[in-house]
Design a protein around this motif. Structure first.
Motif, PDB file in Angstrom:
ATOM      1  N   ILE A  57       0.848  -1.193   0.000  1.00 61.81           N
ATOM      2  CA  ILE A  57       0.000   0.000   0.000  1.00 61.81           C
ATOM      3  C   ILE A  57       0.882   1.241   0.000  1.00 61.81           C
ATOM      4  CG2 ILE A  57      -1.731   1.320   1.267  1.00 61.81           C
ATOM      5  CD1 ILE A  57      -2.761  -1.264   2.447  1.00 61.81           C
ATOM      6  N   ALA A  58       0.724   2.069  -1.030  1.00 64.44           N
ATOM      7  CA  ALA A  58       1.411   3.352  -1.095  1.00 64.44           C
ATOM      8  C   ALA A  58       0.406   4.453  -0.790  1.00 64.44           C
ATOM      9  CB  ALA A  58       2.037   3.554  -2.470  1.00 64.44           C
ATOM     10  N   LEU A  59       0.654   5.208   0.280  1.00 70.04           N
ATOM     11  CA  LEU A  59      -0.203   6.325   0.665  1.00 70.04           C
ATOM     12  C   LEU A  59       0.405   7.614   0.137  1.00 70.04           C
ATOM     13  CD1 LEU A  59      -0.961   5.406   4.391  1.00 70.04           C
ATOM     14  CD2 LEU A  59      -2.418   5.017   2.401  1.00 70.04           C
ATOM     15  N   LEU A  60      -0.345   8.323  -0.692  1.00 69.96           N
ATOM     16  CA  LEU A  60       0.096   9.578  -1.286  1.00 69.96           C
ATOM     17  C   LEU A  60      -0.750  10.692  -0.673  1.00 69.96           C
ATOM     18  CD1 LEU A  60       1.264   7.406  -3.142  1.00 69.96           C
ATOM     19  CD2 LEU A  60       0.366   8.653  -5.106  1.00 69.96           C
ATOM     20  N   LEU A  61      -0.171  11.460   0.236  1.00 68.86           N
ATOM     21  CA  LEU A  61      -0.938  12.403   1.046  1.00 68.86           C
ATOM     22  C   LEU A  61      -0.636  13.844   0.649  1.00 68.86           C
ATOM     23  CD1 LEU A  61      -0.412  10.734   4.541  1.00 68.86           C
ATOM     24  CD2 LEU A  61      -2.362  10.464   3.000  1.00 68.86           C
ATOM     25  N   GLU A  98       3.310  -4.313   3.506  1.00 65.87           N
ATOM     26  CA  GLU A  98       4.332  -3.297   3.271  1.00 65.87           C
ATOM     27  C   GLU A  98       3.636  -1.965   2.988  1.00 65.87           C
ATOM     28  OE1 GLU A  98       6.657  -4.666  -0.005  1.00 65.87           O
ATOM     29  OE2 GLU A  98       7.194  -6.562   0.949  1.00 65.87           O
ATOM     30  N   ILE A  99       4.117  -0.893   3.616  1.00 66.15           N
ATOM     31  CA  ILE A  99       3.522   0.435   3.454  1.00 66.15           C
ATOM     32  C   ILE A  99       4.591   1.412   2.998  1.00 66.15           C
ATOM     33  CG2 ILE A  99       2.332   2.345   4.610  1.00 66.15           C
ATOM     34  CD1 ILE A  99       1.142   0.319   6.547  1.00 66.15           C
ATOM     35  N   ALA A 100       4.241   2.246   2.029  1.00 66.56           N
ATOM     36  CA  ALA A 100       5.116   3.330   1.565  1.00 66.56           C
ATOM     37  C   ALA A 100       4.376   4.652   1.731  1.00 66.56           C
ATOM     38  CB  ALA A 100       5.511   3.118   0.111  1.00 66.56           C
ATOM     39  N   LEU A 101       5.122   5.737   1.915  1.00 63.33           N
ATOM     40  CA  LEU A 101       4.527   7.056   2.114  1.00 63.33           C
ATOM     41  C   LEU A 101       5.130   8.083   1.158  1.00 63.33           C
ATOM     42  CD1 LEU A 101       4.474   7.484   6.024  1.00 63.33           C
ATOM     43  CD2 LEU A 101       2.534   6.946   4.539  1.00 63.33           C
ATOM     44  N   ARG A 117       7.642  14.420  -2.359  1.00 63.88           N
ATOM     45  CA  ARG A 117       8.738  13.782  -1.615  1.00 63.88           C
ATOM     46  C   ARG A 117       8.345  12.363  -1.239  1.00 63.88           C
ATOM     47  NH1 ARG A 117      10.643  13.372   4.049  1.00 63.88           N
ATOM     48  NH2 ARG A 117       8.691  14.341   4.765  1.00 63.88           N
ATOM     49  N   GLN A 118       9.237  11.427  -1.530  1.00 67.86           N
ATOM     50  CA  GLN A 118       9.071  10.075  -1.002  1.00 67.86           C
ATOM     51  C   GLN A 118       9.522  10.108   0.461  1.00 67.86           C
ATOM     52  OE1 GLN A 118      11.705   6.388  -1.299  1.00 67.86           O
ATOM     53  NE2 GLN A 118      10.280   6.040  -3.005  1.00 67.86           N
ATOM     54  N   ILE A 119       8.605   9.810   1.357  1.00 65.70           N
ATOM     55  CA  ILE A 119       8.921   9.804   2.782  1.00 65.70           C
ATOM     56  C   ILE A 119       9.520   8.467   3.183  1.00 65.70           C
ATOM     57  CG2 ILE A 119       7.976  10.089   5.111  1.00 65.70           C
ATOM     58  CD1 ILE A 119       5.649  11.662   3.791  1.00 65.70           C
ATOM     59  N   LEU A 120       8.881   7.394   2.757  1.00 67.11           N
ATOM     60  CA  LEU A 120       9.345   6.037   3.046  1.00 67.11           C
ATOM     61  C   LEU A 120       9.129   5.152   1.833  1.00 67.11           C
ATOM     62  CD1 LEU A 120       7.923   5.210   6.612  1.00 67.11           C
ATOM     63  CD2 LEU A 120      10.327   5.534   6.021  1.00 67.11           C
ATOM     64  N   PRO A 121      10.108   4.329   1.464  1.00 67.89           N
ATOM     65  CA  PRO A 121       9.850   3.261   0.494  1.00 67.89           C
ATOM     66  C   PRO A 121       9.031   2.177   1.184  1.00 67.89           C
ATOM     67  CG  PRO A 121      12.040   3.011   1.399  1.00 67.89           C
ATOM     68  CD  PRO A 121      11.474   4.276   1.988  1.00 67.89           C
ATOM     69  N   PHE A 122       8.709   1.102   0.496  1.00 64.53           N
ATOM     70  CA  PHE A 122       7.956   0.036   1.138  1.00 64.53           C
ATOM     71  C   PHE A 122       8.711  -0.493   2.352  1.00 64.53           C
ATOM     72  CE2 PHE A 122       5.776  -0.673  -3.055  1.00 64.53           C
ATOM     73  CZ  PHE A 122       4.525  -0.300  -2.587  1.00 64.53           C
ATOM     74  N   THR A 123       7.996  -0.588   3.469  1.00 64.63           N
ATOM     75  CA  THR A 123       8.608  -1.059   4.709  1.00 64.63           C
ATOM     76  C   THR A 123       7.598  -1.864   5.513  1.00 64.63           C
ATOM     77  OG1 THR A 123       9.736  -0.369   6.765  1.00 64.63           O
ATOM     78  CG2 THR A 123       7.986   1.064   5.960  1.00 64.63           C
ATOM     79  N   GLU A 131       5.933   7.121  12.998  1.00 62.01           N
ATOM     80  CA  GLU A 131       6.862   8.224  13.288  1.00 62.01           C
ATOM     81  C   GLU A 131       6.817   9.271  12.186  1.00 62.01           C
ATOM     82  OE1 GLU A 131      11.470   8.254  14.591  1.00 62.01           O
ATOM     83  OE2 GLU A 131      11.087   7.411  12.596  1.00 62.01           O
ATOM     84  N   GLN A 132       6.839   8.832  10.935  1.00 64.31           N
ATOM     85  CA  GLN A 132       6.867   9.774   9.819  1.00 64.31           C
ATOM     86  C   GLN A 132       5.531  10.498   9.652  1.00 64.31           C
ATOM     87  OE1 GLN A 132       9.539  10.755   8.114  1.00 64.31           O
ATOM     88  NE2 GLN A 132      10.713   9.430   9.487  1.00 64.31           N
ATOM     89  N   LEU A 133       4.435   9.827   9.941  1.00 69.86           N
ATOM     90  CA  LEU A 133       3.138  10.506   9.887  1.00 69.86           C
ATOM     91  C   LEU A 133       3.069  11.629  10.912  1.00 69.86           C
ATOM     92  CD1 LEU A 133       0.661   7.516   9.406  1.00 69.86           C
ATOM     93  CD2 LEU A 133       1.203   9.299   7.740  1.00 69.86           C
ATOM     94  N   PHE A 134       3.589  11.379  12.103  1.00 77.08           N
ATOM     95  CA  PHE A 134       3.557  12.407  13.143  1.00 77.08           C
ATOM     96  C   PHE A 134       4.564  13.522  12.876  1.00 77.08           C
ATOM     97  CE2 PHE A 134       0.974   9.453  15.507  1.00 77.08           C
ATOM     98  CZ  PHE A 134       0.185  10.289  16.290  1.00 77.08           C
ATOM     99  N   ALA A 135       5.515  13.288  12.000  1.00 77.22           N
ATOM    100  CA  ALA A 135       6.501  14.311  11.663  1.00 77.22           C
ATOM    101  C   ALA A 135       6.020  15.240  10.549  1.00 77.22           C
ATOM    102  CB  ALA A 135       7.820  13.657  11.249  1.00 77.22           C
ATOM    103  N   LEU A 136       4.903  14.895   9.890  1.00 79.39           N
ATOM    104  CA  LEU A 136       4.440  15.690   8.759  1.00 79.39           C
ATOM    105  C   LEU A 136       3.896  17.048   9.203  1.00 79.39           C
ATOM    106  CD1 LEU A 136       2.553  13.086   6.532  1.00 79.39           C
ATOM    107  CD2 LEU A 136       4.726  14.219   6.043  1.00 79.39           C
TER     108      LEU A 136
END
Length: 397
Positions: A57-61, A98-101, A117-123, A131-136
């Protein structure tokens, strides 16, 4: 629609969701069309080291200035979405999540990147996703939907298997037609590689239809969803919440950070425990996720690492050991790891039992409610995932 499912996953929400466009089916093959602004290599398609079926799942926000509500929903509801996949399997084999952001539409991002910006590749590292969602953060900008879909398609390591579930969710509120890459070209390329694009328009459905969100989802053979990202998320308390919060804390105490990533991993876990404390419901949902097979921290936790065989306790140097094992013999180290493993398993069993009771309680509350809540970002994703998983013969229950 599907409100009982959402409640069963641990969250009653308020924003409205509506659907448009064709229901998902196995993606028809379409020859890739050249975009108006070609960029990057062909999609990176790789096989995992494991043979398990995969859900990617790739989330594009959209992180432009009007999207604070969307980001808040994503933060609060990550664990509810994760819990949907605890039992995901095909032919009895459990699936890997696996989730990507990505973020797009923020003016502080470089213009030459399309404000993307790619925040995270699939992980599989769920704490890192949280962590990255709360950093946005958000600020104004231009929202190039076609270009961010193109980047996600070409940059991420998508599975080669036609059987794996490969999904893009793009969420925002501006016209879908902005930017140098036509969404039709980007969607055609995604479809060619078995990737289903779902659109989440943050606003009224009629506006989403006018601005291209519905048409894009229809072309992608995905789903067009609409939510009010600024509507507050209702939190329904359950009798099990307090005990689940306590057990989540106890569970974190069973982790033994080792090697170069050990200390950072422990700190990240503690920070996401704290972030989840925004509500009892979110804390309970995170506890359920931590007690599941999807919460794998073998890259930094000695208990998970030893269980998976990615690290050997006897092979660690003194400086690589967690504080709890320093100065101990190999036999003593193994005894501590074994004890922590058993303690963790016992706590996970208790959490899973309580979560089962909580699911039933919340379902009853929802059934009896006079004014039932409407769906939000998590249930929008969950509803579409169930339909699209079925097309890949992937069982979620």
């Amino acid at each position: 629609m599907f409100k009982s499912l959402a409640l069963g996953l641990g969250l009653l929400a308020l924003p409205q969701v509506s659907f448009a466009g064709a229901p998902n089916a196995a993606a028809k093959q379409m020859a890739p069309a050249a975009s108006q602004a070609p960029e990057g290599p062909a999609p990176v398609m790789v096989d995992a080291a494991v043979s398990a079926p995969r859900v990617q799942i790739a989330l594009l926000l959209d992180t432009s200035s009007s999207m604070d509500g969307l980001i808040d929903q994503a933060r609060r509801q990550l664990w509810t979405v994760v819990n949907t996949f605890q039992k995901a399997r095909r032919d009895g084999q459990m699936a890997r999540l696996e989730i990507a952001l990505y973020e797009y539409g923020k003016e502080s991002l470089p213009k030459e990147s399309g404000y993307i910006r790619q925040i995270l590749p699939f992980t599989t590292d769920l704490d890192r996703v949280s962590e990255q969602l709360f950093a946005l953060s958000t600020n104004g900008g231009d929202e190039y939907c076609g270009q961010v879909i193109q980047k996600a398609t070409t940059q991420l390591a998508w599975s080669k298997s036609k059987e794996d579930l490969k999904l893009i969710y793009i969420a925002g509120n501006e016209s879908f037609t902005q930017g140098p890459v036509a969404y039709s070209k980007a969607v055609a390329s995604a479809k060619e590689h078995g990737i289903v694009v779902n659109t989440v328009h943050c606003g009224p459905s009629q506006v989403g239809a006018q601005d291209g969100w519905t048409a894009a989802a229809t072309l992608a053979q995905g789903q067009s969803l609409n939510i009010d990202q600024n509507r507050a998320v209702a939190q329904v308390s359950a009798p099990q919440d307090a005990e689940l919060a306590r057990l989540s804390g106890d569970l974190s105490k069973t982790y033994l950070g080792y090697g170069a990533q050990g200390s950072a991993g422990k700190q990240r876990q503690a920070a996401q425990d704290s972030n989840a404390s925004v509500s009892a419901s979110t804390t309970a949902s995170r506890a359920a996720s931590k007690a599941s097979r999807l919460y794998d921290n073998s890259s930094w936790d000695l208990v998970d690492g030893a269980k998976k065989g990615t690290v050997k306790v006897e092979a660690l140097r003194e400086e690589e050991l967690p504080p709890e094992l320093k100065g101990k013999s190999v036999e003593e180290r193994k005894a501590v790891v074994e004890a922590k493993s058993k303690e963790r398993s016992d706590i996970q069993d208790r959490i899973q039992k309580l979560q089962g009771e909580r699911v039933k309680y919340l379902a009853e509350q929802e059934k009896d409610a006079a004014n039932k809540g409407a769906e939000t970002l998590d249930t929008a994703i969950i509803q579409s995932v169930h339909k699209q998983a079925a097309a890949r013969k992937l069982m979620l229950e």
